[in-house]
Design an enzyme around this catalytic site. Structure first.
Site, PDB file in Angstrom:
ATOM      1  NE  ARG A   1      -3.845 -10.971 -33.369  1.00 38.96           N
ATOM      2  CZ  ARG A   1      -4.631 -11.784 -32.843  1.00 38.96           C
ATOM      3  NH1 ARG A   1      -5.113 -12.949 -33.590  1.00 38.96           N
ATOM      4  NH2 ARG A   1      -5.350 -11.726 -31.680  1.00 38.96           N
TER       5      ARG A   1
ATOM      6  CG  HIS B   1      -3.943 -11.851 -26.703  1.00 42.76           C
ATOM      7  ND1 HIS B   1      -4.320 -10.626 -27.206  1.00 42.76           N
ATOM      8  CD2 HIS B   1      -4.702 -12.678 -27.099  1.00 42.76           C
ATOM      9  CE1 HIS B   1      -5.313 -10.898 -27.963  1.00 42.76           C
ATOM     10  NE2 HIS B   1      -5.438 -12.068 -27.921  1.00 42.76           N
TER      11      HIS B   1
ATOM     12  CD  GLN C   1      -8.607 -13.433 -25.089  1.00 39.66           C
ATOM     13  OE1 GLN C   1      -8.713 -13.448 -26.441  1.00 39.66           O
ATOM     14  NE2 GLN C   1      -9.641 -14.189 -24.514  1.00 39.66           N
TER      15      GLN C   1
ATOM     16  CB  CYS D   1      -7.851 -16.340 -25.783  1.00 39.08           C
ATOM     17  SG  CYS D   1      -6.727 -17.431 -26.468  1.00 39.08           S
TER      18      CYS D   1
ATOM     19  NE  ARG E   1     -10.011  -9.863 -27.328  1.00 33.53           N
ATOM     20  CZ  ARG E   1      -9.488 -10.179 -28.043  1.00 33.53           C
ATOM     21  NH1 ARG E   1      -9.483 -11.510 -28.569  1.00 33.53           N
ATOM     22  NH2 ARG E   1      -8.598  -9.391 -28.943  1.00 33.53           N
TER      23      ARG E   1
END
Ligand code: CP
Ligand code: NVA
Length: 299
Positions: free
Chosen positions: A99, A126, A129, A257, A285
């Protein structure tokens, strides 16, 4: 071995197979443990709750283990190159999740790693996600192809970008309601439209949401955004509240999210109300990323 960098890099059939695996794992029909004896390294240059915990639990459930690294505590944080970090980590571990802020860093990591690299969020996208979002939508409402998904808020951020990618890959209509200052990059829209992606961009949130099967919001101020006051002023008309939700399909769900800011991008009434699927989305997730890891490792 395969990297999971962006939905643009992976064909629709592959993404579909990952979601099939995710559902099978969630239902207990797929009990493979492709990380048996293996280690996942996770590098965080930004905070995380869901990504960190879901990947660590995913690695454990797949038979492996995870090492969580804060970039601040690594030599990376004192100037060691991404390339050297990638080469060294590749000698120790079997997969790397990162990340980070700049998407280029993720791509550089992938270029120099000899193990799979997974995008755990960059300023640009992302994708993990959005795999969980598509999975959640389909669990609640059936196939997403041909459906209408609305997104209201900052349409220039990472979550919106991955949703645009997903619209082309999974064949849904994607309507973004956003201020003119926070529209998606033209190149991104062009990418999607060249692939028959049906993308609508409007500054009218009600027009975006009209008849939608799902309404999605994200924070007004993403990690790394330095202009919070400006964003609050621009986005004030783009709050998802009950009145806005009434314009969506009567069976529409609400997704976010997380982390959420009640009273900013969404009211408590909506996110804590009966149409909200945000905690199923968060749970997914885990299942989606187990399938991503299995795919990366060549299952
Ligand atoms: N949605 C998401 O990625 O959450 P975290 O920032 O907590 O990982
Ligand atoms: N757009 C948000 C997503 C957080 C998971 C951010 O980048 O901060």
């Amino acid at each position: 071995m395969r990297h999971f960098l962006d939905l643009t890099e992976i064909e629709a059939a592959e993404l579909r197979s990952i979601l099939d695996t995710a559902s099978a794992m969630k239902a207990g029909r797929d009990t493979n443990r492709p990380l048996e004896g293996k280690t996942l390294a996770m590098i965080f240059e930004k905070p995380s709750t869901r990504t960190r915990v879901s990947f660590e639990v995913a690695a454990n459930q797949l038979g492996g283990r995870a090492i969580v690294l804060s970039a601040r505590d690594m030599q990376l944080g004192r100037g060691e190159t991404v390339a050297d970090t990638a080469a060294v980590l590749s000698r120790f571990v079997d997969a790397i999740m990162i990340r980070t802020d700049s998407h280029e860093k993720l791509e550089e990591m992938a270029r120099h790693a000899t193990v799979p690299v997974v995008n755990g969020l960059t300023d640009r996208s992302h994708p993990c996600q959005i795999m969980a979002d598509v999975m959640t939508f389909e669990e609640k409402k059936g196939p997403i192809a041909g459906r209408r998904i609305a997104y209201v808020g900052d349409a220039a951020n990472n979550v919106a970008a991955s949703l645009i990618h997903a619209a082309a890959r999974f064949g849904f209509t994607f309507a973004l309601g956003c201020p003119p200052e926070l529209r998606p990059e033209p190149a991104l829209l062009q990418w999607a439209r060249e692939r028959q992606g049906r993308i609508e961009v409007t500054d009218d949130p009600a027009a975006a949401v009209a008849g939608a099967d799902a309404v999605i919001a994200d924070t007004w101020v993403s990690m790394g955004d330095a202009d919070a006051d400006r964003r609050h002023a621009l986005l004030e008309p783009y709050r998802v509240d009950e009145a806005l939700m009434r314009g969506a399909d009567e069976a529409a769900i609400f997704l976010h999210c997380l982390p959420a800011h009640r009273g900013e991008e969404v009211t408590a009434e909506v996110i804590d109300g009966p149409r909200s699927a945000v905690f199923d989305e968060a749970e997914n997730r885990l299942h989606a990323q187990k399938a991503v890891l299995a795919w990366c490792l060549g299952r």
